[in-house]
Design a protein around this motif. Structure first.
Motif, mmCIF file in Angstrom:
data_model
loop_
_atom_site.group_PDB
_atom_site.id
_atom_site.type_symbol
_atom_site.label_atom_id
_atom_site.label_comp_id
_atom_site.label_asym_id
_atom_site.label_seq_id
_atom_site.Cartn_x
_atom_site.Cartn_y
_atom_site.Cartn_z
ATOM 1 N N ALA A 67 11.480 -3.102 -3.255
ATOM 2 C CA ALA A 67 11.389 -1.321 -3.058
ATOM 3 C C ALA A 67 12.427 -0.886 -4.273
ATOM 4 N N VAL A 68 13.659 -1.319 -3.978
ATOM 5 C CA VAL A 68 14.889 -0.692 -4.954
ATOM 6 C C VAL A 68 14.548 -1.326 -6.268
ATOM 7 N N THR A 69 14.197 -2.622 -6.549
ATOM 8 C CA THR A 69 14.106 -2.806 -7.986
ATOM 9 C C THR A 69 12.700 -2.513 -8.566
ATOM 10 N N GLY A 70 11.961 -1.922 -7.820
ATOM 11 C CA GLY A 70 10.557 -1.450 -8.281
ATOM 12 C C GLY A 70 9.628 -2.580 -8.680
ATOM 13 N N CYS A 71 10.027 -3.830 -8.088
ATOM 14 C CA CYS A 71 9.309 -4.984 -8.545
ATOM 15 C C CYS A 71 8.417 -5.516 -7.184
ATOM 16 N N ALA A 72 7.387 -5.974 -7.516
ATOM 17 C CA ALA A 72 6.566 -6.597 -6.308
ATOM 18 C C ALA A 72 6.030 -8.081 -6.810
ATOM 19 N N ALA A 73 5.994 -9.116 -5.883
ATOM 20 C CA ALA A 73 5.437 -10.396 -6.286
ATOM 21 C C ALA A 73 4.140 -10.105 -6.837
ATOM 22 N N SER A 74 3.436 -11.167 -7.748
ATOM 23 C CA SER A 74 2.539 -11.001 -8.498
ATOM 24 C C SER A 74 1.272 -10.705 -7.725
ATOM 25 N N PRO A 75 1.201 -11.257 -6.315
ATOM 26 C CA PRO A 75 -0.240 -11.039 -5.844
ATOM 27 C C PRO A 75 -0.543 -9.634 -5.456
ATOM 28 N N ASP A 76 0.668 -8.721 -5.382
ATOM 29 C CA ASP A 76 0.530 -7.453 -5.014
ATOM 30 C C ASP A 76 0.337 -6.527 -6.271
ATOM 31 N N ALA A 77 0.335 -7.229 -7.479
ATOM 32 C CA ALA A 77 0.432 -6.474 -8.720
ATOM 33 C C ALA A 77 -0.728 -5.619 -9.075
ATOM 34 N N THR A 78 -1.859 -5.881 -8.465
ATOM 35 C CA THR A 78 -3.141 -4.991 -8.667
ATOM 36 C C THR A 78 -2.869 -3.774 -7.780
ATOM 37 N N HIS A 79 -2.172 -3.675 -6.653
ATOM 38 C CA HIS A 79 -2.118 -2.794 -5.852
ATOM 39 C C HIS A 79 -0.870 -1.591 -6.281
ATOM 40 N N LYS A 80 -0.052 -2.145 -7.239
ATOM 41 C CA LYS A 80 1.234 -1.316 -7.420
ATOM 42 C C LYS A 80 0.789 -0.400 -8.540
ATOM 43 N N ARG A 81 1.616 0.865 -8.593
ATOM 44 C CA ARG A 81 1.483 1.790 -9.550
ATOM 45 C C ARG A 81 1.908 1.163 -10.869
ATOM 46 N N PRO A 82 0.898 0.994 -11.969
ATOM 47 C CA PRO A 82 1.457 0.397 -13.292
ATOM 48 C C PRO A 82 2.550 1.419 -13.774
ATOM 49 N N GLN A 83 3.492 0.374 -14.415
ATOM 50 C CA GLN A 83 4.623 1.087 -15.318
ATOM 51 C C GLN A 83 4.308 1.739 -16.376
ATOM 52 N N PHE A 115 -10.943 -4.880 -18.698
ATOM 53 C CA PHE A 115 -9.850 -5.203 -19.533
ATOM 54 C C PHE A 115 -8.329 -4.553 -18.891
ATOM 55 N N GLY A 116 -8.555 -3.282 -18.516
ATOM 56 C CA GLY A 116 -7.347 -2.538 -17.894
ATOM 57 C C GLY A 116 -6.896 -3.460 -16.665
ATOM 58 N N LYS A 117 -7.873 -3.777 -15.826
ATOM 59 C CA LYS A 117 -7.611 -4.334 -14.551
ATOM 60 C C LYS A 117 -6.999 -5.870 -14.868
ATOM 61 N N ARG A 118 -7.411 -6.570 -15.680
ATOM 62 C CA ARG A 118 -7.382 -7.637 -16.196
ATOM 63 C C ARG A 118 -5.588 -7.668 -16.668
ATOM 64 N N LEU A 119 -5.313 -6.755 -17.525
ATOM 65 C CA LEU A 119 -4.110 -6.638 -18.073
ATOM 66 C C LEU A 119 -3.098 -6.346 -17.136
ATOM 67 N N LYS A 120 -3.509 -5.418 -16.115
ATOM 68 C CA LYS A 120 -2.586 -4.933 -15.112
ATOM 69 C C LYS A 120 -2.046 -6.451 -14.082
ATOM 70 N N ARG A 121 -3.300 -7.307 -13.947
ATOM 71 C CA ARG A 121 -2.925 -8.392 -13.270
ATOM 72 C C ARG A 121 -1.954 -9.315 -14.052
ATOM 73 N N ASP A 122 -2.482 -9.661 -15.192
ATOM 74 C CA ASP A 122 -1.831 -10.532 -15.839
ATOM 75 C C ASP A 122 -0.342 -10.224 -16.390
ATOM 76 N N THR A 123 -0.064 -8.738 -16.435
ATOM 77 C CA THR A 123 1.377 -8.422 -16.798
ATOM 78 C C THR A 123 2.181 -7.934 -15.620
ATOM 79 N N ASP A 124 1.430 -8.532 -14.261
ATOM 80 C CA ASP A 124 2.340 -8.054 -13.225
ATOM 81 C C ASP A 124 2.423 -6.695 -12.950
ATOM 82 N N GLY A 125 1.522 -5.716 -13.203
ATOM 83 C CA GLY A 125 1.500 -4.330 -13.038
ATOM 84 C C GLY A 125 2.424 -3.861 -14.355
ATOM 85 N N ARG A 126 2.821 -4.201 -15.424
ATOM 86 C CA ARG A 126 3.442 -3.676 -16.261
ATOM 87 C C ARG A 126 2.654 -2.609 -17.058
ATOM 88 N N TRP A 127 1.382 -3.150 -17.614
ATOM 89 C CA TRP A 127 0.565 -2.511 -18.298
ATOM 90 C C TRP A 127 -0.843 -2.155 -17.684
#
Ligand code: GCU
Length: 343
Positions: free
Chosen positions: A24-40, A62-74
């Motif tokens: 929570a502090v770092t704003g990071c999440a493990a990759s399985p949660d990336a799809t539920h996280k707010r993208p950066q 494409f958007g969903k794939r990108l979000k998953r494959d960049t761990d929510g960064r894009w």
């Protein structure tokens, strides 16, 4: 900020709590949660098609794939129905950085660098599969797709528009003489105007979004496009005669602003490009299926499809290659493209 992917086998309650606090502090999440996280970063993508068009479906994916494959960064938000503007305008908006990405027809880029024209002509591609062996093949397209840097644009890759045919309010059209005196909407480019002239009609350039009303009000007598847009834009409601000329297999490009693309890390940019290639493959499969569905559905609504004298149209269109493929770069691309016809 770099986010590390942390895996813990059977974490105890305390460890799990400590980890979730850390994340929570770092704003990071493990990759399985990336799809539920707010993208950066959310890229805004302009599209002039409806939500039931296969390009919308594939680009959303494409958007969903990108979000998953960049761990929510894009990720990508697709704006359909020309809500960000007609293609003519969104090219400028991407160039200025106001919009990040857009799907634009090849004819739009032809107006920025005439070499793009080579892919917008009749007799260049024999089939969609042939086209797909070319338009995302860097050995053929790399220089072309990098040629718009002066406009702050980069072509990421291409999606098929399928084969384009004629449709008219009065019909059927079977040969060039049947189009005499008919005003046919075209995409604005000198070569596209010539295509309709040679096919026997009077070309009338206008934006895609204006075609429905122009057909209804009688400003034009027909248009040319693929079966999918014929259905999704409801052009069949007025122009019920579809003449299967298949005169050109068009290309839509994904273009991005160079500034935003350069702001991605090298790793994320690589993922972005790879994910787009997967999207293009999904799109081609979807395209073929949706074309069959569009023919069936427009027929159910009363549209009629007829074959044409393909030889007569081909004879009329044949001189265009010589006329328009007229510099060293286009000739090189044309030859490389034709070599891929039989692969
Ligand atoms: C197709 C293509 C669009 C283009 C349109 C047109 O539908 O996919 O990108 O704008 O044709 O004729 O303008």
């Amino acid at each position: 900020m770099r986010c590390l992917s942390i895996r813990v086998a059977g974490p105890t309650g305390v460890l799990a709590l400590a980890l979730s606090l850390l994340l929570a502090v770092t704003g990071c999440a493990a990759s399985p949660d990336a799809t539920h996280k707010r993208p950066q970063h959310t890229l805004r993508l302009a599209l002039n098609q409806t939500e039931d068009h296969p390009s919308y479906t594939a680009l959303e994916d494409f958007g969903k794939r990108l979000k998953r494959d960049t761990d929510g960064r894009w990720t990508i938000d697709v704006y359909p129905n020309s809500t960000l503007g007609d293609q003519e305008d969104v090219v400028q908006l991407v160039s200025s950085g106001a919009v990040d990405l857009a799907i634009v027809s090849g004819t739009q880029l032809e107006n920025l660098n005439k070499d793009f024209r080579v892919f917008n002509l009749p007799e260049v591609f024999d089939s969609i599969d042939h086209q797909m062996r070319v338009i995302n093949n860097p050995a053929i397209t790399s220089d072309l797709y990098h040629s718009l840097d002066g406009h702050h644009l980069r072509v990421v890759g291409g999606l098929t528009q399928g084969a384009r045919s004629l449709y008219t309010v009065d019909g059927p059209v079977r040969k060039p003489a049947d189009l005499k005196g008919m005003k046919v909407r075209v995409q604005a480019s000198p070569a596209q105007l010539d295509i309709i002239r040679r096919m026997g009609g009077s070309p009338t350039p206008m934006s895609f979004g204006e075609v429905y009303t122009a057909l209804q009000s009688g400003v034009i007598d027909g248009a040319e496009n693929n079966e999918v847009s014929y259905l999704t834009q409801k052009h069949y409601e007025t122009a019920g005669h579809f003449a299967k000329t298949d005169h050109e297999i068009g290309v839509d490009y994904l273009v991005g602003g160079t500034k935003v693309l350069h702001s991605m890390s090298a790793t994320d940019r690589k993922v972005f490009n790879q994910d787009f290639q997967k999207t293009a493959n999904t799109h081609t499969r979807l395209w073929k299926k949706e074309t069959r569905k569009a023919i069936a559905e427009t027929k159910r609504h009363g549209a009629t499809y007829n074959d044409v004298d393909k030889g007569a149209f081909a004879d009329a269109l044949h001189p265009l290659i010589k006329q328009y493929v007229n510099d060293a770069q286009m000739t090189k691309i044309y030859r490389q493209t034709r070599k891929k016809a039989d692969d």
